[in-house]
Scaffold this motif. Sequence first.
Motif, PDB file in Angstrom:
ATOM      1  N   CYS A 158       0.796  -1.226   0.000  1.00 54.29           N
ATOM      2  CA  CYS A 158       0.000   0.000   0.000  1.00 54.29           C
ATOM      3  C   CYS A 158       0.832   1.282   0.000  1.00 54.29           C
ATOM      4  O   CYS A 158       1.793   1.415   0.767  1.00 54.29           O
ATOM      5  CB  CYS A 158      -0.916   0.035   1.219  1.00 54.29           C
ATOM      6  N   TYR A 159       0.415   2.206  -0.843  1.00 52.59           N
ATOM      7  CA  TYR A 159       0.862   3.594  -0.725  1.00 52.59           C
ATOM      8  C   TYR A 159       0.060   4.273   0.388  1.00 52.59           C
ATOM      9  O   TYR A 159       0.619   4.936   1.254  1.00 52.59           O
ATOM     10  CB  TYR A 159       0.649   4.304  -2.054  1.00 52.59           C
ATOM     11  N   LEU A 160      -1.269   4.099   0.362  1.00 52.37           N
ATOM     12  CA  LEU A 160      -2.138   4.592   1.425  1.00 52.37           C
ATOM     13  C   LEU A 160      -2.991   3.439   1.929  1.00 52.37           C
ATOM     14  O   LEU A 160      -3.735   2.830   1.157  1.00 52.37           O
ATOM     15  CB  LEU A 160      -3.043   5.719   0.935  1.00 52.37           C
ATOM     16  N   ALA A 161      -2.864   3.120   3.221  1.00 51.77           N
ATOM     17  CA  ALA A 161      -3.707   2.116   3.871  1.00 51.77           C
ATOM     18  C   ALA A 161      -4.674   2.851   4.787  1.00 51.77           C
ATOM     19  O   ALA A 161      -4.252   3.614   5.655  1.00 51.77           O
ATOM     20  CB  ALA A 161      -2.853   1.144   4.679  1.00 51.77           C
ATOM     21  N   SER A 162      -5.969   2.644   4.571  1.00 51.99           N
ATOM     22  CA  SER A 162      -6.995   3.344   5.358  1.00 51.99           C
ATOM     23  C   SER A 162      -7.746   2.351   6.230  1.00 51.99           C
ATOM     24  O   SER A 162      -8.067   1.243   5.799  1.00 51.99           O
ATOM     25  CB  SER A 162      -7.977   4.063   4.428  1.00 51.99           C
ATOM     26  N   VAL A 163      -8.030   2.772   7.452  1.00 53.14           N
ATOM     27  CA  VAL A 163      -8.700   1.917   8.433  1.00 53.14           C
ATOM     28  C   VAL A 163      -9.855   2.686   9.050  1.00 53.14           C
ATOM     29  O   VAL A 163      -9.702   3.864   9.411  1.00 53.14           O
ATOM     30  CB  VAL A 163      -7.721   1.490   9.551  1.00 53.14           C
ATOM     31  N   SER A 164     -11.013   2.047   9.153  1.00 55.07           N
ATOM     32  CA  SER A 164     -12.139   2.628   9.874  1.00 55.07           C
ATOM     33  C   SER A 164     -11.953   2.314  11.352  1.00 55.07           C
ATOM     34  O   SER A 164     -12.091   1.169  11.776  1.00 55.07           O
ATOM     35  CB  SER A 164     -13.458   2.054   9.362  1.00 55.07           C
TER      36      SER A 164
END
Length: 287
Positions: A158-164
Amino acid sequence: MVKIAAMGDNVVDCYLARGEMYPGGNCLNVSVYVSRFGGQSAYVGAIGRDRAGDLIQAALSSERVDISQLRRLDGPTAYCVVGHRDADRIFLTFDLGVSMFTPNRQDLDFLSGFQAAHIGQSSGLDAWVPKISTKSLVSYDFSTRRDPEHRYSIGRHCYLASVSGDGLDDEQSDAIASELLACGSKWVLVTRGRAGALLRSHSFSYRTPARLVEPIDTLGAGDTFIARTLFGLLRREAPEDILGQAAEAAAATCQYFGAVGHAAVIDLGAITSEILLRARRLQDETV
């Protein structure tokens, strides 16, 4: 110009109380928001040859999203029946329809023309993430999935890993971000609803409070945050500016119904009255 493609899930979100359906799904939403922010956007996915599919295609076209890789297949467009507790959504029942698809070589080559490709964990495309990462930078939404093995297998690409992270405290948010960075993610975004958001890299850590508004509908706020963060990172904006802009954009999304708007009357051809009755019972039980 920033160029971002989103590949994966789509859905029509069906609002029981309003009798309306709206285009949605993490990847579809991100493609629309990127276009609204001024980027060149594309959506790669599959919809049915039904009225719900017509709604999705028309909405994407009107939002200036490239749909040259949008499939229209025999079978129903994915749907989700949504109830609400105040302005917060409650997912009552769903059907994935034809939205799960296998990318082909043309799809993968198409992604090479974009700086980043966004994928969501609900898209069923995890096995393709390593290949996609050879074509474009990967933005991946882990949503609420938090098992360490999955974080490692995807996070390293990942370049950007997003988590809720709604419900996580500061320490828990930092721990997940640290783990993803250690895996190989360049940036990690943890959105926490009313508690704000965290954006981290190996060198920087930034937090922002949520922009407090009286929400009409919170659906799509997290996807807005992801899209604006990815857009800002690719534009090389200052991280603190990115978070501020993302928080403002997410608050604006909470001021209208549906993740991206474009309301239509619920398509009872795909969603039977029996399903709607069951969903209404579930809504009553949760309020």
